[in-house]
Design a protein around this motif. Structure first.
Motif, PDB file in Angstrom:
ATOM      1  N   VAL A   1      -7.135   6.022  -2.476  1.00 36.31           N
ATOM      2  CA  VAL A   1      -7.722   4.937  -1.676  1.00 36.31           C
ATOM      3  C   VAL A   1      -8.226   3.820  -2.578  1.00 36.31           C
ATOM      4  O   VAL A   1      -7.931   2.635  -2.363  1.00 36.31           O
ATOM      5  CB  VAL A   1      -8.865   5.479  -0.787  1.00 36.31           C
ATOM      6  N   VAL A   2      -8.984   4.184  -3.598  1.00 40.42           N
ATOM      7  CA  VAL A   2      -9.539   3.176  -4.509  1.00 40.42           C
ATOM      8  C   VAL A   2      -8.429   2.465  -5.269  1.00 40.42           C
ATOM      9  O   VAL A   2      -8.456   1.237  -5.437  1.00 40.42           O
ATOM     10  CB  VAL A   2     -10.544   3.835  -5.480  1.00 40.42           C
ATOM     11  N   LEU A   3      -7.430   3.214  -5.731  1.00 34.93           N
ATOM     12  CA  LEU A   3      -6.319   2.606  -6.470  1.00 34.93           C
ATOM     13  C   LEU A   3      -5.592   1.582  -5.607  1.00 34.93           C
ATOM     14  O   LEU A   3      -5.301   0.464  -6.060  1.00 34.93           O
ATOM     15  CB  LEU A   3      -5.344   3.696  -6.927  1.00 34.93           C
ATOM     16  N   ALA A   4      -5.287   1.937  -4.361  1.00 36.23           N
ATOM     17  CA  ALA A   4      -4.585   1.007  -3.476  1.00 36.23           C
ATOM     18  C   ALA A   4      -5.444  -0.215  -3.161  1.00 36.23           C
ATOM     19  O   ALA A   4      -4.940  -1.345  -3.130  1.00 36.23           O
ATOM     20  CB  ALA A   4      -4.191   1.723  -2.184  1.00 36.23           C
ATOM     21  N   MET A   5      -6.741  -0.014  -2.952  1.00 38.17           N
ATOM     22  CA  MET A   5      -7.624  -1.143  -2.664  1.00 38.17           C
ATOM     23  C   MET A   5      -7.737  -2.085  -3.862  1.00 38.17           C
ATOM     24  O   MET A   5      -7.764  -3.309  -3.695  1.00 38.17           O
ATOM     25  CB  MET A   5      -9.011  -0.635  -2.264  1.00 38.17           C
TER      26      MET A   5
ATOM     27  N   MET B   1       0.825  -1.206   0.000  1.00 43.51           N
ATOM     28  CA  MET B   1       0.000   0.000   0.000  1.00 43.51           C
ATOM     29  C   MET B   1       0.863   1.261   0.000  1.00 43.51           C
ATOM     30  O   MET B   1       0.677   2.153  -0.837  1.00 43.51           O
ATOM     31  CB  MET B   1      -0.919  -0.003   1.213  1.00 43.51           C
ATOM     32  N   ILE B   2       1.831   1.327   0.914  1.00 49.56           N
ATOM     33  CA  ILE B   2       2.633   2.552   1.009  1.00 49.56           C
ATOM     34  C   ILE B   2       3.602   2.693  -0.162  1.00 49.56           C
ATOM     35  O   ILE B   2       4.173   3.762  -0.355  1.00 49.56           O
ATOM     36  CB  ILE B   2       3.402   2.605   2.343  1.00 49.56           C
ATOM     37  N   SER B   3       3.772   1.625  -0.952  1.00 47.63           N
ATOM     38  CA  SER B   3       4.634   1.746  -2.126  1.00 47.63           C
ATOM     39  C   SER B   3       4.046   2.710  -3.150  1.00 47.63           C
ATOM     40  O   SER B   3       4.767   3.194  -4.037  1.00 47.63           O
ATOM     41  CB  SER B   3       4.851   0.374  -2.768  1.00 47.63           C
ATOM     42  N   TRP B   4       2.744   3.012  -3.037  1.00 44.06           N
ATOM     43  CA  TRP B   4       2.125   3.965  -3.950  1.00 44.06           C
ATOM     44  C   TRP B   4       2.463   5.408  -3.590  1.00 44.06           C
ATOM     45  O   TRP B   4       2.326   6.303  -4.434  1.00 44.06           O
ATOM     46  CB  TRP B   4       0.607   3.800  -3.955  1.00 44.06           C
TER      47      TRP B   4
END
Length: 292
Positions: free
Chosen positions: A165-169, A128-131
């Motif tokens: 948020v949507v991209l990471a999910m 997640m945090i890689s984004w």
């Protein structure tokens, strides 16, 4: 004499089946049903800053269901769920379709499927945090677009927004849609597709009338996975929105951090009911037991 013996045999068979199911029933009861029961019980307790007080009050439910903040948070969570479900279904189906029908050898199918699972060798938090360095104000995307002259200034909404948020999910949950759909597509008899082609159906008609109906069980299972995971996600919303958005799970996490355990338990019960209703709606559309 034969009738009593047959009756005894049926009773013995029934007792044996119950004894075989008993270990699993005990494990599920202790690790699954008992915690849910305890959460339901605690949701009726009273509390203050000093501790919890066993009681039977509906205050936690009236405060939860009577607050516009709660309803807004549920709507926000449902918005994330709908967007992520739609995107993961779109991406997951076409990835599974490509693996099942365009890769000829089973070995290569398995190799490519394992490649899809490589990101899962790291934790959700790391993925997640890689984004953040990719989407940040001075991140890879903004730097590239500025250097190419496509934008005059960094795009602010790429990070710490609903988009992030949507991209990471979607990144975290797409494989949960790919796996059951791929498994279902691999079980389709290829002779059905050949028969449809011989009958004059084109590729679009075969996809719509043959493949999609037979892929419904995998779509339903993947949808259940994605819906339950997104509804229970709080870390992605907290990190990728920069604290500017909220979800039901994040609200519960904040309540627990403030030692408001009965209020969090009431929210957990309501969330569980909502998720069960959503799962029931999916199973209403697709009877997985009948289709498999």
């Amino acid at each position: 004499m034969s009738a009593p013996r047959a009756s005894i045999g049926k009773i013995a068979a029934a007792v044996a089946s119950y004894l075989q199911a008993a270990p699993l029933a005990l494990i599920l009861g202790f690790f699954f049903l008992l915690p849910i029961l305890m959460i339901a019980v605690v949701s009726f307790w009273d509390y203050d800053f000093a501790g919890l007080y066993p009681d039977f009050l509906t205050m936690n439910y009236t405060d939860t269901l009577g607050s516009w903040v709660t309803w807004k948070t549920y709507l926000n969570t449902l918005k994330y769920t709908a967007l992520v479900w739609g995107l993961t279904l779109l991406i997951g189906f076409w990835v599974a379709y490509f693996l099942a029908f365009h890769i000829r050898t089973t070995t290569m199918q398995m190799v490519l499927f394992l490649v899809c699972t490589v990101p899962f060798l790291t934790s959700n938090i790391i993925r997640m945090i890689s984004w953040i360095p990719v989407l940040g104000r001075n991140g890879l995307v903004n730097s590239t677009l500025i250097e190419m002259g496509l934008i005059p200034a960094p795009i602010e909404w790429l990070l710490y927004s609903d988009f992030a948020v949507v991209l990471a999910m979607v990144h975290l949950n797409t494989l949960f849609m790919v796996t059951p759909i791929f498994n279902t597509l691999m079980r389709i008899d290829k002779s059905l597709i050949e028969a449809a082609r011989d009958a004059g159906a084109n590729g679009r008609q075969i996809l719509w009338n043959v493949i999609l109906p037979l892929a419904k069980p995998g779509i339903a299972i993947g949808s259940i996975f994605v819906v339950t995971l997104v509804m229970a996600d709080f870390s992605t919303v907290q990190v990728m929105s920069g604290g500017q958005s909220a979800s039901v799970a994040l609200m519960m996490k904040n309540q627990m951090s403030l030692l408001q355990y009965p209020a969090a338990a009431a929210n957990a019960v309501v969330l569980l009911i909502v998720v069960l209703l959503m799962v029931a709606a999916i199973l209403r559309v697709v009877d997985i037991r009948k289709e498999l």
